[in-house]
Structure formats: C-alpha cells, structure tokens
Design an enzyme around this catalytic site. Structure first.
Site, PDB file in Angstrom:
ATOM      1  N   PRO A   7      -5.581   4.517   2.620  1.00  8.21           N
ATOM      2  CA  PRO A   7      -4.406   5.194   3.177  1.00  8.21           C
ATOM      3  C   PRO A   7      -3.200   5.037   2.243  1.00  8.21           C
ATOM      4  CG  PRO A   7      -5.508   3.924   4.864  1.00  8.21           C
ATOM      5  CD  PRO A   7      -6.150   3.553   3.564  1.00  8.21           C
ATOM      6  N   GLU A   8      -2.537   6.157   1.954  1.00  4.84           N
ATOM      7  CA  GLU A   8      -1.362   6.135   1.088  1.00  4.84           C
ATOM      8  C   GLU A   8      -0.112   6.351   1.934  1.00  4.84           C
ATOM      9  OE1 GLU A   8      -1.907   8.651  -2.390  1.00  4.84           O
ATOM     10  OE2 GLU A   8      -4.065   8.295  -2.342  1.00  4.84           O
ATOM     11  N   LYS A  33       2.701   0.670   1.330  1.00  3.09           N
ATOM     12  CA  LYS A  33       1.503   0.929   2.131  1.00  3.09           C
ATOM     13  C   LYS A  33       1.336  -0.110   3.241  1.00  3.09           C
ATOM     14  CE  LYS A  33      -0.820   2.989  -1.885  1.00  3.09           C
ATOM     15  NZ  LYS A  33      -1.973   2.904  -2.813  1.00  3.09           N
ATOM     16  N   ARG A  36     -10.201   4.956 -12.166  1.00  7.59           N
ATOM     17  CA  ARG A  36     -10.019   5.901 -11.069  1.00  7.59           C
ATOM     18  C   ARG A  36     -10.336   7.308 -11.557  1.00  7.59           C
ATOM     19  NH1 ARG A  36      -6.530   3.407  -7.397  1.00  7.59           N
ATOM     20  NH2 ARG A  36      -7.292   4.913  -5.878  1.00  7.59           N
TER      21      ARG A  36
END
Length: 298
Positions: free
Chosen positions: A2-3, A68, A287
């Site tokens: 979750p960002e 976050k 990433r």
C-alpha cells in the site's frame, strides 16, 4: 505494498468508523509483529501480553497518516503506529472464531485475500478492527506520543506531497543535490513520503519522463511536469480509494477503483493509450519500471 493513496484512504475510512471508539481487547496469532517502543531511540520492550494490557481501555482520539504509516493517537499520551508493509490491510466488521480462524459473517470480507487475519481489535461499539496480512510483514508499534514525534521513524521521512506546503519550489529544492534515476529518487521515503512502485510509474508516464533519467539531467520543464503529475495522480488515486491490483482492499473488504485510471503499471505489452506503442517493463534497483518507450524517451 500500500502506498500513499491506499494508506490515506485507509486512514480516512478509519477516522469515519473508529474515531472515539475504545479498544476493549486485542488478539493475535503472530506476536512477532507487535512491539512496544520506549524512548526516542524506540527501544523494544515487553511482550504481547504487556502490549495487550497497555492497549485495553484506550480511546482513539485521532487518526493520521505519515508517509505509509497509520497513526492512532490514543488516550494516555500513547500512539499506535501501523505500517501495513507488503500485503497488510485493515478491515472493519464482525468476525467469529471458528477453530484457529476468524470467519466474517458474509460479503466482501469473505474474499480470500481478506481472510489472513493475524491481528484483531475488539471495540466498544461491538465491531472489530482486523489486520489481514498474507505475508505477515506488517509492523505494529505502541509508542509514547511525544517519543514517536521525536523518533527517527518519523523524522527520517520526507515532505508530504498532499500538503499545501509541498510547492514546486520545495520540490525543486529537495531534488537539487540528488543523484540517481528519477524513479528511484521518487520512491525514496526520505525524499518524498508515500510514493512507491505503482505511483512513481504513473506519475512519470503522465509527465512523459523516462524512469531511468538521472535527476541532475532533468530540465526545469520536466521537473515542473513531474510535480504537476504528483499533484494530479495522488489526489485522483485517493478519490478512487487506491489500487487493488494485488492485496490491498478498503475497510469493507472491497477493491479500490484506481485500476480504471492505471496507464502503465503492470501493463507490459499493452498499447500506450497516447501513442499506441507497447508498454515496456525494465528492472531498476530490484524493482520494475513500466513506461512507454515512445512517450517517455530517455
């Protein structure tokens, strides 16, 4: 993970549902996720049973987001910090214990991704607040409120891109002496708080900037476009309650709706909605970066 939009959505929904409520009890089958922090260095103290003793009877006075992290400001000058990490998400409703599992009554809470309950708070209104976390990476810490404010856990975070104080001038200043590829810099929480893999891709696509472009080589015009994209993409994602392409769900267990606005993230091989070129994916620092090679030239 979750960002900012997902965590902001969760914090706003929590504020509607549990603000003013009191914790009556807490359960976990994974006590390793729980920590009591003491002092400005945040030294770990005590056990889950002591955490349970500390949390019971405390009233939720405020709920905020920082980066976050979700911060529950509690009575007695305590703050509960929760970082949902990779697969964690809060849920609100009622569950019954069946064997070693918690079962919801019905509805979206029954979706498989919502059934990995490893932390559950009982509230004074008869409802429950649960944390579903498939990978069990979430972090749950109880701090003294003043100690948390002065801790490295929060002091190390960069500015909040949703704040009015996050101006273009400030954005330029924080990037002024930064080196490295722009996607990685945007995801650095010490530079800008809350942006991760999904929204760095979406922001750079909207700005028409290649994710591998080095920060010192960005022109004034490109910086302006990135800043404007941040200010448009993040509020839109919050309005749509985040992206649920993976594990994230809203408090009700339902999906966020940002998927209808997603342009490049995890769209490798699909046609760019601007020029028709196929979206590419490339590795960057462990990433993945998704981008249009035509619209976002390096």
């Amino acid at each position: 993970m979750p960002e900012l939009p997902e965590v902001e959505t969760t914090a706003r929904e929590l504020k509607k549902k549990v603000l003013g409520r009191t914790f009556l009890d807490v359960w976990t089958d994974f006590p390793k996720m729980i920590r009591l922090r003491q002092g400005y260095g945040g030294q770990v103290k005590k056990t889950f049973e002591q955490f349970k003793k500390e949390i019971k009877g405390r009233k939720i006075k405020d709920i905020k987001r920082r980066g976050k992290n979700i911060l529950f400001e509690l009575s007695g000058s305590k703050t509960l910090l929760v970082h949902q990490k990779l697969t964690g998400h809060f849920l609100y409703g009622k569950w019954e214990k069946q064997g070693d599992k918690w079962k919801p009554s019905s509805g979206p809470l029954s979706e498989k991704i919502n059934t990995y309950i490893h932390l559950l708070f009982t509230l004074d209104n008869g409802q429950m607040l649960a944390l579903s976390d498939l990978r069990k990476f979430a972090k749950v810490e109880l701090w003294g409120t003043n100690q948390l404010k002065g801790s490295e856990a929060l002091k190390s975070l960069g500015p909040e891109p949703l704040d009015k104080s996050f101006t273009f001038k400030k954005f330029k200043e924080i990037l002024k002496n930064k080196k490295g590829k722009i996607k990685q810099v945007l995801m650095n929480q010490a530079v800008v708080a809350g942006i991760g893999n999904i929204y760095s891709d979406e922001i750079l696509f909207k700005a028409k900037v290649h994710p591998f472009k080095n920060v010192p080589k960005l022109s004034e015009a490109e910086l302006k476009k990135i800043y404007q994209a941040i200010k448009k993409i993040l509020p839109l994602a919050v309005e749509l309650q985040g992206e649920s392409i993976s594990d994230y769900r809203v408090l009700s267990g339902e999906r966020g709706l940002f998927d209808k606005a997603r342009k490049v993230y995890r769209r490798e091989g699909e046609k760019c909605n601007r020029c028709g070129t196929k979206i590419k994916r490339a590795k960057i620092g462990g990433r993945s970066a998704h981008f249009c090679p035509q619209c976002q030239k390096e």
